[in-house]
Every structure is written in C-alpha cells, then in structure tokens.
Scaffold this motif. Sequence first.
Motif, PDB file in Angstrom:
ATOM      1  N   THR A   1       0.858  -1.185   0.000  1.00 32.72           N
ATOM      2  CA  THR A   1       0.000   0.000   0.000  1.00 32.72           C
ATOM      3  C   THR A   1       0.893   1.232   0.000  1.00 32.72           C
ATOM      4  OG1 THR A   1      -1.445  -1.279   1.430  1.00 32.72           O
ATOM      5  CG2 THR A   1      -1.981   1.041   1.178  1.00 32.72           C
ATOM      6  N   PHE A   2       0.638   2.136  -0.967  1.00 31.78           N
ATOM      7  CA  PHE A   2       1.361   3.413  -0.989  1.00 31.78           C
ATOM      8  C   PHE A   2       0.507   4.468  -0.323  1.00 31.78           C
ATOM      9  CE2 PHE A   2       3.148   1.455  -4.921  1.00 31.78           C
ATOM     10  CZ  PHE A   2       4.486   1.540  -4.605  1.00 31.78           C
ATOM     11  N   GLN A   3       1.133   5.347   0.445  1.00 34.93           N
ATOM     12  CA  GLN A   3       0.437   6.535   0.927  1.00 34.93           C
ATOM     13  C   GLN A   3       0.707   7.625  -0.092  1.00 34.93           C
ATOM     14  OE1 GLN A   3      -1.782   7.123   3.205  1.00 34.93           O
ATOM     15  NE2 GLN A   3      -1.698   4.982   3.889  1.00 34.93           N
TER      16      GLN A   3
ATOM     17  N   SER B   1      -3.771   0.775  -3.048  1.00 32.21           N
ATOM     18  CA  SER B   1      -3.466  -0.652  -2.913  1.00 32.21           C
ATOM     19  C   SER B   1      -2.887  -1.176  -4.238  1.00 32.21           C
ATOM     20  CB  SER B   1      -4.765  -1.352  -2.517  1.00 32.21           C
ATOM     21  OG  SER B   1      -4.851  -2.615  -3.019  1.00 32.21           O
ATOM     22  N   ALA B   2      -1.553  -1.161  -4.357  1.00 32.81           N
ATOM     23  CA  ALA B   2      -0.899  -1.480  -5.638  1.00 32.81           C
ATOM     24  C   ALA B   2      -0.709  -2.973  -5.849  1.00 32.81           C
ATOM     25  CB  ALA B   2       0.453  -0.770  -5.713  1.00 32.81           C
ATOM     26  N   VAL B   3      -0.512  -3.709  -4.760  1.00 27.06           N
ATOM     27  CA  VAL B   3      -0.426  -5.172  -4.823  1.00 27.06           C
ATOM     28  C   VAL B   3      -1.311  -5.695  -3.710  1.00 27.06           C
ATOM     29  CG1 VAL B   3       1.108  -7.160  -4.515  1.00 27.06           C
ATOM     30  CG2 VAL B   3       1.920  -5.169  -5.784  1.00 27.06           C
TER      31      VAL B   3
ATOM     32  N   GLU C   1      -1.433  -4.814 -17.949  1.00 29.03           N
ATOM     33  CA  GLU C   1      -1.344  -3.434 -18.437  1.00 29.03           C
ATOM     34  C   GLU C   1      -0.496  -2.569 -17.512  1.00 29.03           C
ATOM     35  OE1 GLU C   1      -5.574  -1.949 -19.944  1.00 29.03           O
ATOM     36  OE2 GLU C   1      -5.635  -3.607 -18.542  1.00 29.03           O
ATOM     37  N   SER C   2      -0.153  -1.405 -18.032  1.00 31.71           N
ATOM     38  CA  SER C   2       0.575  -0.435 -17.241  1.00 31.71           C
ATOM     39  C   SER C   2      -0.210  -0.090 -15.969  1.00 31.71           C
ATOM     40  CB  SER C   2       0.740   0.812 -18.113  1.00 31.71           C
ATOM     41  OG  SER C   2       1.654   1.645 -17.517  1.00 31.71           O
ATOM     42  N   GLY C   3       0.479  -0.032 -14.856  1.00 29.34           N
ATOM     43  CA  GLY C   3      -0.173   0.367 -13.608  1.00 29.34           C
ATOM     44  C   GLY C   3      -0.829  -0.775 -12.849  1.00 29.34           C
ATOM     45  N   CYS C   4      -0.652  -2.026 -13.330  1.00 33.39           N
ATOM     46  CA  CYS C   4      -1.345  -3.127 -12.634  1.00 33.39           C
ATOM     47  C   CYS C   4      -0.531  -3.665 -11.461  1.00 33.39           C
ATOM     48  CB  CYS C   4      -1.718  -4.231 -13.608  1.00 33.39           C
ATOM     49  SG  CYS C   4      -0.293  -5.095 -14.222  1.00 33.39           S
ATOM     50  N   GLY C   5       0.678  -3.136 -11.256  1.00 32.11           N
ATOM     51  CA  GLY C   5       1.421  -3.498 -10.047  1.00 32.11           C
ATOM     52  C   GLY C   5       2.603  -4.427 -10.271  1.00 32.11           C
ATOM     53  N   LYS C   6       2.996  -4.640 -11.530  1.00 32.36           N
ATOM     54  CA  LYS C   6       4.089  -5.589 -11.812  1.00 32.36           C
ATOM     55  C   LYS C   6       5.396  -5.120 -11.169  1.00 32.36           C
ATOM     56  CE  LYS C   6       3.748  -4.943 -16.320  1.00 32.36           C
ATOM     57  NZ  LYS C   6       2.709  -3.900 -16.412  1.00 32.36           N
ATOM     58  N   THR C   7       5.739  -3.861 -11.428  1.00 31.46           N
ATOM     59  CA  THR C   7       7.006  -3.347 -10.896  1.00 31.46           C
ATOM     60  C   THR C   7       6.965  -3.280  -9.373  1.00 31.46           C
ATOM     61  OG1 THR C   7       7.460  -2.137 -12.907  1.00 31.46           O
ATOM     62  CG2 THR C   7       8.567  -1.344 -10.952  1.00 31.46           C
ATOM     63  N   THR C   8       5.822  -2.856  -8.838  1.00 31.49           N
ATOM     64  CA  THR C   8       5.701  -2.775  -7.375  1.00 31.49           C
ATOM     65  C   THR C   8       5.890  -4.155  -6.754  1.00 31.49           C
ATOM     66  OG1 THR C   8       4.191  -0.917  -7.603  1.00 31.49           O
ATOM     67  CG2 THR C   8       4.188  -2.044  -5.491  1.00 31.49           C
ATOM     68  N   LEU C   9       5.310  -5.168  -7.391  1.00 31.07           N
ATOM     69  CA  LEU C   9       5.447  -6.532  -6.874  1.00 31.07           C
ATOM     70  C   LEU C   9       6.926  -6.940  -6.824  1.00 31.07           C
ATOM     71  CD1 LEU C   9       4.451  -9.402  -6.157  1.00 31.07           C
ATOM     72  CD2 LEU C   9       4.122  -9.820  -8.587  1.00 31.07           C
TER      73      LEU C   9
ATOM     74  N   ALA D   1       9.871   4.951   0.740  1.00 29.77           N
ATOM     75  CA  ALA D   1       9.416   5.017   2.132  1.00 29.77           C
ATOM     76  C   ALA D   1       7.897   5.127   2.270  1.00 29.77           C
ATOM     77  CB  ALA D   1      10.082   6.207   2.818  1.00 29.77           C
ATOM     78  N   ASN D   2       7.185   5.607   1.233  1.00 31.40           N
ATOM     79  CA  ASN D   2       5.729   5.733   1.369  1.00 31.40           C
ATOM     80  C   ASN D   2       4.992   4.410   1.113  1.00 31.40           C
ATOM     81  OD1 ASN D   2       6.176   5.697  -1.406  1.00 31.40           O
ATOM     82  ND2 ASN D   2       4.426   7.005  -1.850  1.00 31.40           N
ATOM     83  N   ALA D   3       5.762   3.311   0.992  1.00 33.91           N
ATOM     84  CA  ALA D   3       5.134   2.004   0.746  1.00 33.91           C
ATOM     85  C   ALA D   3       5.139   1.161   2.014  1.00 33.91           C
ATOM     86  CB  ALA D   3       5.901   1.271  -0.342  1.00 33.91           C
TER      87      ALA D   3
ATOM     88  N   THR E   1       6.826  -7.822 -18.009  1.00 34.62           N
ATOM     89  CA  THR E   1       6.670  -7.203 -19.321  1.00 34.62           C
ATOM     90  C   THR E   1       5.205  -6.927 -19.659  1.00 34.62           C
ATOM     91  OG1 THR E   1       7.140  -7.473 -21.681  1.00 34.62           O
ATOM     92  CG2 THR E   1       6.691  -9.476 -20.478  1.00 34.62           C
ATOM     93  N   HIS E   2       5.012  -5.952 -20.589  1.00 34.73           N
ATOM     94  CA  HIS E   2       3.683  -5.729 -21.148  1.00 34.73           C
ATOM     95  C   HIS E   2       3.434  -6.723 -22.276  1.00 34.73           C
ATOM     96  CE1 HIS E   2       4.776  -1.484 -20.078  1.00 34.73           C
ATOM     97  NE2 HIS E   2       3.576  -1.565 -19.558  1.00 34.73           N
ATOM     98  N   ASP E   3       4.518  -7.280 -22.792  1.00 39.34           N
ATOM     99  CA  ASP E   3       4.492  -7.947 -24.078  1.00 39.34           C
ATOM    100  C   ASP E   3       4.313  -9.455 -23.906  1.00 39.34           C
ATOM    101  OD1 ASP E   3       5.060  -8.976 -26.554  1.00 39.34           O
ATOM    102  OD2 ASP E   3       6.784  -7.681 -26.917  1.00 39.34           O
TER     103      ASP E   3
HETATM  104  N1  LIG Z   1       6.042   5.500  -5.228  1.00 42.81           N
HETATM  105  C1  LIG Z   1       4.742   5.441  -5.470  1.00 42.81           C
HETATM  106  N2  LIG Z   1       3.861   6.204  -4.778  1.00 42.81           N
HETATM  107  C2  LIG Z   1       2.534   6.131  -5.011  1.00 42.81           C
HETATM  108  N3  LIG Z   1       1.961   5.300  -5.922  1.00 42.81           N
HETATM  109  C3  LIG Z   1       2.790   4.534  -6.644  1.00 42.81           C
HETATM  110  C4  LIG Z   1       4.227   4.550  -6.463  1.00 42.81           C
HETATM  111  N4  LIG Z   1       4.778   3.669  -7.329  1.00 42.81           N
HETATM  112  C5  LIG Z   1       3.747   3.115  -8.022  1.00 42.81           C
HETATM  113  N5  LIG Z   1       2.567   3.612  -7.604  1.00 42.81           N
HETATM  114  C6  LIG Z   1       1.233   3.238  -8.096  1.00 42.81           C
HETATM  115  O1  LIG Z   1       1.084   1.839  -7.929  1.00 42.81           O
HETATM  116  C7  LIG Z   1       0.335   1.287  -9.011  1.00 42.81           C
HETATM  117  C8  LIG Z   1       1.127   0.160  -9.643  1.00 42.81           C
HETATM  118  O2  LIG Z   1       2.247   0.737 -10.336  1.00 42.81           O
HETATM  119  P1  LIG Z   1       3.413  -0.171 -10.979  1.00 42.81           P
HETATM  120  O3  LIG Z   1       4.481   0.752 -11.462  1.00 42.81           O
HETATM  121  O4  LIG Z   1       3.792  -1.250 -10.053  1.00 42.81           O
HETATM  122  O5  LIG Z   1       2.641  -0.803 -12.227  1.00 42.81           O
HETATM  123  P2  LIG Z   1       3.266  -1.565 -13.479  1.00 42.81           P
HETATM  124  O6  LIG Z   1       2.299  -2.650 -13.805  1.00 42.81           O
HETATM  125  O7  LIG Z   1       4.657  -1.978 -13.211  1.00 42.81           O
HETATM  126  O8  LIG Z   1       3.230  -0.447 -14.591  1.00 42.81           O
HETATM  127  P3  LIG Z   1       4.279  -0.182 -15.780  1.00 42.81           P
HETATM  128  O9  LIG Z   1       4.119  -1.366 -16.678  1.00 42.81           O
HETATM  129  O10 LIG Z   1       3.776   1.096 -16.383  1.00 42.81           O
HETATM  130  O11 LIG Z   1       5.629  -0.073 -15.181  1.00 42.81           O
HETATM  131  C9  LIG Z   1       0.029   2.440  -9.950  1.00 42.81           C
HETATM  132  O12 LIG Z   1      -1.290   2.915  -9.651  1.00 42.81           O
HETATM  133  C10 LIG Z   1       1.067   3.482  -9.592  1.00 42.81           C
HETATM  134  O13 LIG Z   1       0.597   4.789  -9.843  1.00 42.81           O
END
Ligand SMILES: Nc1ncnc2c1ncn2[C@@H]1O[C@H](COP(=O)(O)OP(=O)(O)OP(=O)(O)O)[C@@H](O)[C@H]1O
Length: 333
Positions: free
Chosen positions: A10-12, A19-21, A39-47, A57-59, A206-208
């Motif tokens: 969870t990001f603040q 709730s990113a993941v 898709e972009s923004g679905c949380g892959k990188t955050t995971l 720090a905001n996570a 990846t998106h691909d």
């Molecule tokens: N540091 C952060 N602070 C607040 N919200 C964030 C932060 N990093 C990511 N998010 C949010 O978390 C969600 C997931 O983002 P994330 O980058 O993990 O997605 P992604 O699937 O990897 O996208 P992409 O393919 O574009 O990289 C998005 O809504 C994004 O805006």
Amino acid sequence: MLGVQDLRVTFQSDGKALSAVDGVSLTLDRGESLGIVGESGCGKTTLTKAILRLLPANAKTEGRVEFQGKNLVELSVAGLREIRWQELSLITQSAMNALDPVWRVGDQLIEAIRLHDDCSKAEARARSVKLFDLVGLKSEWLDRYPHEYSGGMKQRAIIAMALALGPAMIVADEPTTALDVVMQDQVFAEIDRIRAAGKTGIVLITHDISLVAENCDRVAVMYAGKIVEYGNTKDILDLPKHPYTIGLRNAFAELDGDHELISISGGPPDLTNPPKGCRFKPRCPLASDGCNREPPLSVLDDGRSVACHNLPQVEAFRGVAKLASTWEMVERS
Ligand SMILES: Nc1ncnc2c1ncn2[C@@H]1O[C@H](COP(=O)(O)OP(=O)(O)OP(=O)(O)O)[C@@H](O)[C@H]1O
C-alpha cells in the motif's frame, strides 16, 4: 526457491492509501522462468520491488517473501545487502542509467565482484572477461566508459553485471524495451542459456505477452494489483480462461498474427478506490451480480489458477470475445 505469500503493498499518496499489490502469492523454482504480464499500472514493478525490498518510504509491505528459507520482508538491511547481487539480481527498465558515467564499465564490474567475493583484482578481471564474452561483448570494452557504449551494449553490460555473482534468481523488469528486435532476441537467448545452465530462476516483467510466450515456463497475469490467472504459459496463452487474459490475448497480434487486434475499452481502476469484488468487473463483458464478491484464485484441473466467478460461461464467451463490439465499454457498477 522463492515463495511469495499474500503479499500486499500500500502506498500513501496525497493522503490516500493506494493498494498497488493486493494479496499476491506465487512461487519460483531454480532453473524456471516466470513471466508477469498486465497493463501499465497493474502493479508488476511494485510486486518485484517488494520482493527485492526496493520500495520507497511511502510504501507499506505485508505478507511473506520466502527466498531460500529467509523472509525478505523482515530481513535486516545488512542481511539484504549480502544476498543482493550474490543471490538476487535485478535488470531494470532503466538499466542504461545504472552504469556510473565516470567509471570504466570494467572497473564497475570488477568492483561489484570484489565487493562480494574475496578475490584479487586479476581474478575479478578474468571473470569479467568471461562474463563479457558470455553476453557477446569484446573484452576491450571493459576499459571503456558508459558514454562510449551503444544502448544495446549498455544493456548487455548490465546483464553481465546481473550475472556476475551467479545469482539464484534474476528479476528482469522490461529488460529489452530499449533494444531492437534482433538485439532483444540475442539478450533473451543469453538469459535463457544462463537459466538452463546455471539453474538460475528468472522473473520477467513485461507488457508484451509474446515475450512471455517465447521465454517463460509459467505466467502470472496481473490486473489492478491482483493475479487473475496463473499457471503454465502454453496452457494459458493457448486457451486463456480469465476474461481479462482473453482480452489481453486479443490485443496482441504477434502470437499468431492472423487475428484482428481488439482492445479492452476503458482502463484499470483507480487503486485508491478499487471496485468492490472483482476489480475487472467494470470492463468485463461477462460480469454479473455475483462479481460484487471478490473471486478467489481457484486451482483448476489442469493446474492453473483463475480468479473468476463466471468460468462456466467462458467457453461460450470465447467465440464472441473475438468481436470488437464485445469489448465496448459497458460501465458496470
Ligand atoms: N512510489 C509510489 N507512490 C505512489 N503510488 C505509486 C508509487 N509507485 C507506483 N505507484 C502506483 O502503484 C500502481 C502500480 O504501479 P506499478 O508501477 O507497479 O505498475 P506496473 O504494472 O509496473 O506499470 P508499468 O508497466 O507502467 O511499469 C500504480 O497505480 C502506480 O501509480
């Protein structure tokens, strides 16, 4: 080797919780490759950043990330430093910027090796030559600066660094986005050779989905912070069962090249206020009232897991899913 259990991030952000993941579980064995698509923004990188403990720090991270018997979520900074590079390495989207411009690339590689392994400079140099050879770079490039490299060469140098200490796991986040298709194939061939030879586990973000089809044994399809379908890549891409995976599959021509590209109308939900129940419901042509309850990720007979209440209707849906009109936006509350 890796077991992620009920991971939540969870990001603040602007006074709101995002709730990113949300409750992700997955595993990875040695010598195995797992693709994470969505898709972009679905949380892959955050995971993946949560797995590697690289979040800002905001996570806030909850859940377990067991890596070779250690829970990374609770590991000390010193403990983490020890396993990063040596056991766990990352190839990122922004790999090009990861090289320090004022150091020769070879010195950066040698330094990384010596930081973790007690060896002489000459030994580290000999290992660097081998690594460069492995990724198709001539040894003389060890003595050049990053600005002398092309984009593809920098990417290869980063891959050499990621492999330097023979890690048990490599996380590759869009590792070849900046490369042309020929170079992309070469880099993946290299990563795959190392996986097969060294029993390294690979997580590819990846998106691909065509990259996943070619390079990954298993795939996790993510939507709005959750895994919606997870299992053997061939099973899932040949016959997707979650409506989102079917939609994603329709949106890619590269896999078979003979169908019209159809996009899923709308976009992923606002994760500060996700829909109740199934998060894909507002874009799903199969959605019904039952989808107001959150669907569990259930294991099917073929071993894959799918989070959808309407699986009995999926076979009939498959036919109409090939029509663009099926995916036109129907806002469901
Ligand atoms: N540091 C952060 N602070 C607040 N919200 C964030 C932060 N990093 C990511 N998010 C949010 O978390 C969600 C997931 O983002 P994330 O980058 O993990 O997605 P992604 O699937 O990897 O996208 P992409 O393919 O574009 O990289 C998005 O809504 C994004 O805006």
